[in-house]
Write an enzyme that holds these catalytic residues in place. Sequence first.
Site, short mmCIF file in Angstrom:
data_model
loop_
_atom_site.label_atom_id
_atom_site.label_comp_id
_atom_site.label_asym_id
_atom_site.label_seq_id
_atom_site.Cartn_x
_atom_site.Cartn_y
_atom_site.Cartn_z
N ARG A 138 -6.89 1.87 -3.01
CA ARG A 138 -5.84 1.20 -2.23
C ARG A 138 -5.86 -0.31 -2.43
O ARG A 138 -6.91 -0.93 -2.62
CB ARG A 138 -5.92 1.53 -0.73
CG ARG A 138 -7.14 1.05 0.02
CD ARG A 138 -8.34 1.97 -0.06
NE ARG A 138 -8.08 3.36 0.22
CZ ARG A 138 -8.14 3.89 1.44
NH1 ARG A 138 -8.47 3.16 2.47
NH2 ARG A 138 -7.90 5.16 1.61
N ASP A 156 -6.71 -2.00 2.88
CA ASP A 156 -6.98 -1.09 4.00
C ASP A 156 -7.44 -1.94 5.17
O ASP A 156 -8.30 -2.80 5.00
CB ASP A 156 -8.09 -0.10 3.59
CG ASP A 156 -8.37 0.94 4.65
OD1 ASP A 156 -7.42 1.43 5.29
OD2 ASP A 156 -9.57 1.28 4.84
N ARG A 192 0.83 -1.21 0.00
CA ARG A 192 0.00 0.00 0.00
C ARG A 192 0.86 1.25 0.00
O ARG A 192 1.84 1.35 0.72
CB ARG A 192 -0.89 0.01 1.24
CG ARG A 192 -1.69 1.31 1.31
CD ARG A 192 -2.91 1.21 2.15
NE ARG A 192 -3.54 2.52 2.25
CZ ARG A 192 -4.51 2.79 3.08
NH1 ARG A 192 -4.99 1.83 3.85
NH2 ARG A 192 -5.03 3.98 3.13
N ASP A 203 -8.81 -1.40 9.00
CA ASP A 203 -9.25 -0.46 10.03
C ASP A 203 -9.72 -1.20 11.27
O ASP A 203 -10.42 -2.22 11.16
CB ASP A 203 -10.46 0.37 9.53
CG ASP A 203 -10.10 1.34 8.43
OD1 ASP A 203 -8.91 1.64 8.23
OD2 ASP A 203 -11.04 1.82 7.76
P1 ATP Z 1 -11.22 5.94 7.16
O1 ATP Z 1 -10.50 5.83 8.49
O2 ATP Z 1 -12.25 7.03 7.11
O3 ATP Z 1 -11.76 4.61 6.69
P2 ATP Z 1 -8.88 5.59 5.54
O4 ATP Z 1 -9.00 4.17 5.97
O5 ATP Z 1 -8.81 5.88 4.09
O6 ATP Z 1 -10.10 6.43 6.13
P3 ATP Z 1 -6.14 5.79 6.08
O7 ATP Z 1 -5.45 6.66 5.07
O8 ATP Z 1 -6.06 4.30 5.88
O9 ATP Z 1 -7.64 6.25 6.24
O10 ATP Z 1 -5.57 6.06 7.53
C1 ATP Z 1 -5.28 7.38 7.98
C2 ATP Z 1 -4.94 7.31 9.47
O11 ATP Z 1 -6.08 6.92 10.24
C3 ATP Z 1 -3.88 6.29 9.86
O12 ATP Z 1 -2.61 6.86 9.81
C4 ATP Z 1 -4.28 5.87 11.28
O13 ATP Z 1 -3.33 6.30 12.24
C5 ATP Z 1 -5.59 6.60 11.52
N1 ATP Z 1 -6.62 5.88 12.24
C6 ATP Z 1 -7.43 6.47 13.18
N2 ATP Z 1 -8.29 5.61 13.68
C7 ATP Z 1 -8.06 4.39 13.06
C8 ATP Z 1 -8.65 3.12 13.18
N3 ATP Z 1 -9.67 2.88 14.03
N4 ATP Z 1 -8.16 2.10 12.38
C9 ATP Z 1 -7.15 2.36 11.52
N5 ATP Z 1 -6.53 3.56 11.38
C10 ATP Z 1 -6.99 4.57 12.14
CA CA Z 2 -10.87 2.76 5.90
CA CA Z 3 -7.44 2.89 7.11
#
Ligand code: ATP
Ligand code: CA
Ligand code: CA
Length: 163
Positions: free
Chosen positions: A93, A96, A84, A98
């Site tokens: 991506r 991902d 990624r 989360d």
């Molecule tokens: P979303 O969180 O809205 O789904 P995204 O997955 O596209 O958006 P990313 O670019 O993957 O966002 O992650 C951005 C930041 O989110 C990461 O650097 C991480 O530190 C932060 N983050 C905050 N809360 C979480 C969580 N619950 N799980 C994963 N990452 C998180």
């Molecule tokens: Ca996400």
């Molecule tokens: Ca994420």
Amino acid sequence: MDKKVYIGLGSNMGNKSENIAKAIDFVACIEGVNIKKVSSLYLTAPWGRTDQDDFINQVIEIETDLSALNLLYCLQDIEIKLGRHRDGKWGPRIIDLDILIYGEETSLLEELQVPHPYLLERLFVLIPLAEINSEMELPDGSKIREVLSRERALTEGNDIIKL
Ligand code: ATP
Ligand code: CA
Ligand code: CA
């Protein structure tokens, strides 16, 4: 004590289902993590930024004795291992990962927000969550089935296909 944790996986580049399968294999190899339940795969329309390919999404339930932050770092390592790149907010991506819910814990750090801030608004998360735990109560006390039927009523609801 082990925490019950839900993780949402998504991919919209390359071999999407293979990317998700590989990510789950890596999660299974994290020391201190046991995978308990795995939802079906869902083909979903992109959320937030619609000018990109459809996603495949899946949700897993794990038990872990890792702290929420250590778990997050392990998940971020997996994202990097699978190739990624930083792709802008809500951009395309390969993978991902989360953290959706981490036991009863609440975190409002920018680095880690749990429960995930958009949990209640994302059918692509609520539907697989309800599939693996239809009786589940969300951390705010609401019942997954009620949240899901409310969200379904608010949206077209036809942009998520169970594979
Ligand atoms: P979303 O969180 O809205 O789904 P995204 O997955 O596209 O958006 P990313 O670019 O993957 O966002 O992650 C951005 C930041 O989110 C990461 O650097 C991480 O530190 C932060 N983050 C905050 N809360 C979480 C969580 N619950 N799980 C994963 N990452 C998180
Ligand atoms: Ca996400
Ligand atoms: Ca994420």
